[in-house]
Scaffold this motif. Structure first.
Motif, PDB file in Angstrom:
ATOM      1  N   PRO A   1     -12.767  -4.622  -4.798  1.00 54.83           N
ATOM      2  CA  PRO A   1     -12.609  -3.195  -5.082  1.00 54.83           C
ATOM      3  C   PRO A   1     -12.813  -2.369  -3.819  1.00 54.83           C
ATOM      4  N   PHE A   2     -12.343  -1.117  -3.862  1.00 56.05           N
ATOM      5  CA  PHE A   2     -12.609  -0.209  -2.760  1.00 56.05           C
ATOM      6  C   PHE A   2     -14.066   0.233  -2.783  1.00 56.05           C
ATOM      7  N   ALA A   3     -14.539   0.626  -1.622  1.00 58.40           N
ATOM      8  CA  ALA A   3     -15.920   1.100  -1.522  1.00 58.40           C
ATOM      9  C   ALA A   3     -16.100   2.448  -2.194  1.00 58.40           C
ATOM     10  N   ASP A   4     -15.052   3.294  -2.146  1.00 56.43           N
ATOM     11  CA  ASP A   4     -15.158   4.635  -2.714  1.00 56.43           C
ATOM     12  C   ASP A   4     -13.756   5.201  -2.934  1.00 56.43           C
ATOM     13  N   ALA A   5     -13.714   6.418  -3.495  1.00 62.84           N
ATOM     14  CA  ALA A   5     -12.436   7.062  -3.805  1.00 62.84           C
ATOM     15  C   ALA A   5     -11.640   7.370  -2.550  1.00 62.84           C
ATOM     16  N   ASN A   6     -12.334   7.645  -1.447  1.00 57.85           N
ATOM     17  CA  ASN A   6     -11.629   7.966  -0.215  1.00 57.85           C
ATOM     18  C   ASN A   6     -10.799   6.779   0.276  1.00 57.85           C
ATOM     19  N   GLU A   7     -11.367   5.576   0.178  1.00 61.55           N
ATOM     20  CA  GLU A   7     -10.623   4.388   0.597  1.00 61.55           C
ATOM     21  C   GLU A   7      -9.414   4.172  -0.304  1.00 61.55           C
ATOM     22  N   HIS A   8      -9.580   4.426  -1.590  1.00 65.85           N
ATOM     23  CA  HIS A   8      -8.474   4.331  -2.537  1.00 65.85           C
ATOM     24  C   HIS A   8      -7.354   5.288  -2.135  1.00 65.85           C
ATOM     25  N   ASN A   9      -7.699   6.535  -1.851  1.00 68.30           N
ATOM     26  CA  ASN A   9      -6.697   7.532  -1.483  1.00 68.30           C
ATOM     27  C   ASN A   9      -6.009   7.199  -0.165  1.00 68.30           C
ATOM     28  N   ILE A  10      -6.776   6.693   0.796  1.00 67.88           N
ATOM     29  CA  ILE A  10      -6.191   6.336   2.083  1.00 67.88           C
ATOM     30  C   ILE A  10      -5.134   5.252   1.915  1.00 67.88           C
ATOM     31  N   LEU A  11      -5.458   4.202   1.151  1.00 73.31           N
ATOM     32  CA  LEU A  11      -4.489   3.119   0.992  1.00 73.31           C
ATOM     33  C   LEU A  11      -3.328   3.514   0.084  1.00 73.31           C
ATOM     34  N   THR A  12      -3.566   4.438  -0.843  1.00 73.80           N
ATOM     35  CA  THR A  12      -2.443   4.986  -1.607  1.00 73.80           C
ATOM     36  C   THR A  12      -1.466   5.664  -0.662  1.00 73.80           C
ATOM     37  N   SER A  13      -1.984   6.492   0.247  1.00 73.88           N
ATOM     38  CA  SER A  13      -1.124   7.203   1.188  1.00 73.88           C
ATOM     39  C   SER A  13      -0.415   6.249   2.140  1.00 73.88           C
ATOM     40  N   LEU A  14      -1.140   5.248   2.641  1.00 73.81           N
ATOM     41  CA  LEU A  14      -0.525   4.274   3.536  1.00 73.81           C
ATOM     42  C   LEU A  14       0.586   3.500   2.836  1.00 73.81           C
ATOM     43  N   THR A  15       0.318   3.090   1.602  1.00 74.43           N
ATOM     44  CA  THR A  15       1.322   2.339   0.852  1.00 74.43           C
ATOM     45  C   THR A  15       2.541   3.194   0.569  1.00 74.43           C
ATOM     46  N   PHE A  16       2.297   4.422   0.116  1.00 75.79           N
ATOM     47  CA  PHE A  16       3.431   5.304  -0.178  1.00 75.79           C
ATOM     48  C   PHE A  16       4.251   5.576   1.079  1.00 75.79           C
ATOM     49  N   SER A  17       3.575   5.810   2.201  1.00 68.38           N
ATOM     50  CA  SER A  17       4.296   6.060   3.445  1.00 68.38           C
ATOM     51  C   SER A  17       5.158   4.873   3.828  1.00 68.38           C
ATOM     52  N   HIS A  18       4.614   3.667   3.636  1.00 67.58           N
ATOM     53  CA  HIS A  18       5.327   2.435   3.957  1.00 67.58           C
ATOM     54  C   HIS A  18       6.580   2.286   3.091  1.00 67.58           C
ATOM     55  N   VAL A  19       6.426   2.548   1.801  1.00 68.85           N
ATOM     56  CA  VAL A  19       7.545   2.409   0.876  1.00 68.85           C
ATOM     57  C   VAL A  19       8.582   3.509   1.100  1.00 68.85           C
ATOM     58  N   SER A  20       8.122   4.750   1.213  1.00 70.83           N
ATOM     59  CA  SER A  20       9.058   5.868   1.332  1.00 70.83           C
ATOM     60  C   SER A  20       9.842   5.816   2.636  1.00 70.83           C
ATOM     61  N   LYS A  21       9.253   5.243   3.683  1.00 67.69           N
ATOM     62  CA  LYS A  21       9.979   5.091   4.937  1.00 67.69           C
ATOM     63  C   LYS A  21      11.220   4.229   4.745  1.00 67.69           C
ATOM     64  N   GLY A  22      11.065   3.138   3.978  1.00 69.27           N
ATOM     65  CA  GLY A  22      12.217   2.291   3.698  1.00 69.27           C
ATOM     66  C   GLY A  22      13.256   2.977   2.839  1.00 69.27           C
ATOM     67  N   LEU A  23      12.786   3.871   1.956  1.00 70.12           N
ATOM     68  CA  LEU A  23      13.700   4.598   1.083  1.00 70.12           C
ATOM     69  C   LEU A  23      14.313   5.813   1.757  1.00 70.12           C
ATOM     70  N   GLY A  24      13.740   6.249   2.883  1.00 68.12           N
ATOM     71  CA  GLY A  24      14.269   7.413   3.575  1.00 68.12           C
ATOM     72  C   GLY A  24      14.011   8.716   2.847  1.00 68.12           C
ATOM     73  N   ILE A  25      12.854   8.816   2.168  1.00 65.48           N
ATOM     74  CA  ILE A  25      12.538  10.035   1.436  1.00 65.48           C
ATOM     75  C   ILE A  25      11.266  10.650   1.989  1.00 65.48           C
ATOM     76  N   PRO A  26      11.118  11.994   1.923  1.00 64.82           N
ATOM     77  CA  PRO A  26       9.920  12.646   2.451  1.00 64.82           C
ATOM     78  C   PRO A  26       8.723  12.448   1.541  1.00 64.82           C
ATOM     79  N   SER A  27       7.547  12.561   2.114  1.00 64.34           N
ATOM     80  CA  SER A  27       6.322  12.484   1.321  1.00 64.34           C
ATOM     81  C   SER A  27       6.129  13.776   0.549  1.00 64.34           C
ATOM     82  N   PRO A  28       5.640  13.688  -0.712  1.00 66.21           N
ATOM     83  CA  PRO A  28       5.327  14.907  -1.454  1.00 66.21           C
ATOM     84  C   PRO A  28       4.020  15.492  -0.958  1.00 66.21           C
TER      85      PRO A  28
END
Length: 321
Positions: free
Chosen positions: A127-154
């Protein structure tokens, strides 16, 4: 976009269909990169995407079990009421497929094979240590995926990521390190019980629902990623359906991409340990491992899709119906 996508093969074939479940983006579109999975291109293959891209009123599930029950009901209602069944998926999709197989077996159905495409056992993900780590990896994952899709981040959704309602308006699928890691942030507002999804009763649940436009996909994808990370680790209590009994093939990537510097030492160690494990944390005795040269997030890119196709064809050749 409809949750069930016919990818290839003859829908009228007598061969058992293969169902490939989405990874953490919630989209099955990356499977379109696969070549023919049968010599005569006859075996039907379907991709399953999250209904969040089809229905505005869709509520994200709160456990892997409830999500798997939902997809079992979708398969039985739309394509195949009874077995035998073939199931698989990339990354998180393989985790869901294993749960779907166990559910079908608990219902007395026969499962011929489960294919895990570089999927780790969610029970082994810390598990993540806290909510901040969860949010950071959510953002990293979304950035990784959206880059391949060519769409901007919300806009940032950190404060409200735990909301399961995604009714506001606002291809590749890359998910290397985050998909293997998980989350511990409680998500009390995400509510769904597998008993709500009944094979006989849910056919018309969304008849009056408005469709989802592609302009809404980025915000919905980020919500889906946040929730998916929660399901993988925060909700990784043992499944009430037990382990699958059918044969299992793990198509494992033999290369590990360099890990991002934001990872904690503990999480970095966990990722490397799972990578070194020939079975990626799975403890089912009937699991066999096939290695391919790709890294996790490039397995369906053009340069590796052919190798993955051949590995899948090799597995499917062992299935005699």
């Amino acid at each position: 976009m409809e949750a069930l996508l016919h990818l290839q093969g003859d829908p009228e074939s007598t061969l058992t269909p293969l169902f490939l479940i989405h990874a953490i983006s919630g989209l099955a579109l990356p499977y379109l990169a696969l070549g023919s999975l049968s010599e005569d291109s006859e075996r039907p293959v379907y991709g399953i995407s999250s209904p969040t891209y089809e229905y505005k009123s869709y509520t994200l599930p709160s456990t892997l079990d409830s999500l798997a029950v939902e997809y079992v009901n979708l398969i039985r209602r739309e394509v195949q009421p009874h077995g035998p069944y073939l199931l698989g998926g990339w990354s998180m999709g393989g985790m869901i497929a294993e749960r779907c197989a166990a559910i079908l077996e608990s219902q007395g159905e026969r499962v011929l094979h489960v294919v895990l495409i570089d999927s780790s056992n969610p029970a082994t993900i810390p598990p993540f240590a806290d909510a901040n780590e969860h949010n950071i990896l959510t953002s990293l994952t979304f950035s990784h995926v959206s880059k391949g899709l060519g769409i901007p981040s919300p806009p940032s959704l950190n404060r409200n990521d735990s909301d399961s309602s995604i009714s506001s308006t606002s291809t590749t699928d890359s998910m290397d390190f985050p998909q293997q890691m998980g989350s511990c942030t409680p998500n009390s507002e995400i509510s769904s019980d597998e008993d709500e999804y009944q094979f006989e009763d849910d056919e018309d649940d969304f008849d009056d629902d408005d469709g989802v436009s592609m302009l809404e996909w980025p915000a919905r994808m980020r919500k889906h990623i946040f929730n998916g990370l929660s399901l993988i680790a925060c909700k990784n209590t043992p499944s009430k359906y037990g382990a699958v009994k059918a044969p299992v093939s793990l198509i494992k990537c033999a290369a590990l991409k360099s890990l991002p510097p934001l990872l904690s030492d503990a999480r970095r160690h966990a990722v490397q340990k799972l990578f070194r494990d020939p079975k990626s944390g799975w403890r089912m005795d009937q699991t066999r491992t096939l290695l391919i040269k790709s890294t996790h997030d490039h397995v369906l890119d053009a340069e590796h899709a052919e190798e993955l196709t051949e590995a899948l064809r090799k597995v499917l050749k062992t299935v005699r119906c």
